[in-house]
Scaffold this active site. Structure first.
Site, mmCIF file in Angstrom:
data_model
loop_
_atom_site.group_PDB
_atom_site.id
_atom_site.type_symbol
_atom_site.label_atom_id
_atom_site.label_comp_id
_atom_site.label_asym_id
_atom_site.label_seq_id
_atom_site.Cartn_x
_atom_site.Cartn_y
_atom_site.Cartn_z
ATOM 1 N N HIS A 26 0.708 -1.293 -0.048
ATOM 2 C CA HIS A 26 0.197 0.062 0.095
ATOM 3 C C HIS A 26 0.879 1.182 0.063
ATOM 4 O O HIS A 26 2.147 1.385 0.479
ATOM 5 C CB HIS A 26 -0.901 -0.003 1.231
ATOM 6 C CG HIS A 26 -2.013 -0.941 1.206
ATOM 7 N ND1 HIS A 26 -3.165 -0.857 2.003
ATOM 8 C CD2 HIS A 26 -2.249 -2.243 0.552
ATOM 9 C CE1 HIS A 26 -3.836 -1.928 1.941
ATOM 10 N NE2 HIS A 26 -3.352 -2.732 0.950
ATOM 11 N N GLU A 86 0.990 3.744 1.897
ATOM 12 C CA GLU A 86 1.462 4.359 3.096
ATOM 13 C C GLU A 86 2.526 3.386 3.623
ATOM 14 O O GLU A 86 3.662 4.080 4.099
ATOM 15 C CB GLU A 86 0.327 4.262 4.184
ATOM 16 C CG GLU A 86 -0.896 5.022 3.875
ATOM 17 C CD GLU A 86 -1.943 4.342 3.056
ATOM 18 O OE1 GLU A 86 -3.195 4.654 3.397
ATOM 19 O OE2 GLU A 86 -1.507 3.334 2.363
ATOM 20 N N CYS A 119 -6.017 1.945 5.677
ATOM 21 C CA CYS A 119 -6.905 0.625 6.060
ATOM 22 C C CYS A 119 -6.336 0.468 7.524
ATOM 23 O O CYS A 119 -5.376 1.120 7.954
ATOM 24 C CB CYS A 119 -6.581 -0.399 5.249
ATOM 25 S SG CYS A 119 -4.990 -1.033 5.051
ATOM 26 N N CYS A 171 -2.337 0.001 7.431
ATOM 27 C CA CYS A 171 -1.702 1.073 7.311
ATOM 28 C C CYS A 171 -1.593 2.208 8.424
ATOM 29 O O CYS A 171 -0.657 2.582 8.751
ATOM 30 C CB CYS A 171 -1.983 1.854 6.090
ATOM 31 S SG CYS A 171 -1.532 0.880 4.506
#
EC number: 3.5.4.33
Length: 146
Positions: free
Chosen positions: A49, A51, A79, A82
């Site tokens: 992801h 992040e 999410c 993260c």
């Protein structure tokens, strides 16, 4: 150019590669020290992801896992995975471009970012940047047309 502009640039890189267009940057003392965009599909790795990638780059650049005094700008509400990484890295301030109605962990679905039971708090600023929402809308519109 403001910092969310840089996060949006990262999200556009994801969009160009057919990834969900999410971008993130980490800033310390006015300098971008980490950046990332979603690469989950291309790398076949659920941890890729924006992040996570930005945090890893920032840590490598400063030589520490503690990102004390840093800010993150992200186009979509993080999410749970993260959000956990943001908390663990000690980022102090988080700017979010738009909410995540499916897996948002900063207040939309659950609130891990400000949870006294977890002894966690990150100063979170919702920017509600329409460009972030439009990127996602365009991506999912294209996906439905396929």
């Amino acid at each position: 150019m403001n910092y969310m502009d840089y996060a949006i640039e990262e999200a556009n890189k994801a969009l160009e590669k057919g990834e969900i267009p999410v971008g993130a940057i980490v800033v310390k003392a006015g300098i971008i020290i980490g950046k990332g965009y979603n690469e989950k599909e291309g790398k076949k790795d659920p941890t890729q992801h924006a992040e996570i990638i930005a945090i890893k780059e920032a840590c490598a650049n400063i030589g520490d896992w503690r990102l004390i005094g840093c800010e993150m700008y992200v186009t979509l509400e993080p999410c749970p995975m993260c959000t956990g990484a943001i908390l663990q890295s000690r980022i102090g301030k988080l700017y979010i471009g738009t909410f995540n109605k499916d897996t948002g962990a900063c207040g939309s679905v659950v609130n891990l970012i400000d949870n006294r039971n977890l002894n966690s708090f990150v100063n979170t600023i919702w920017t509600y940047d329409e460009r972030c929402s439009k990127l996602l809308q365009e991506f999912f519109k294209r996906q439905r047309q396929k």
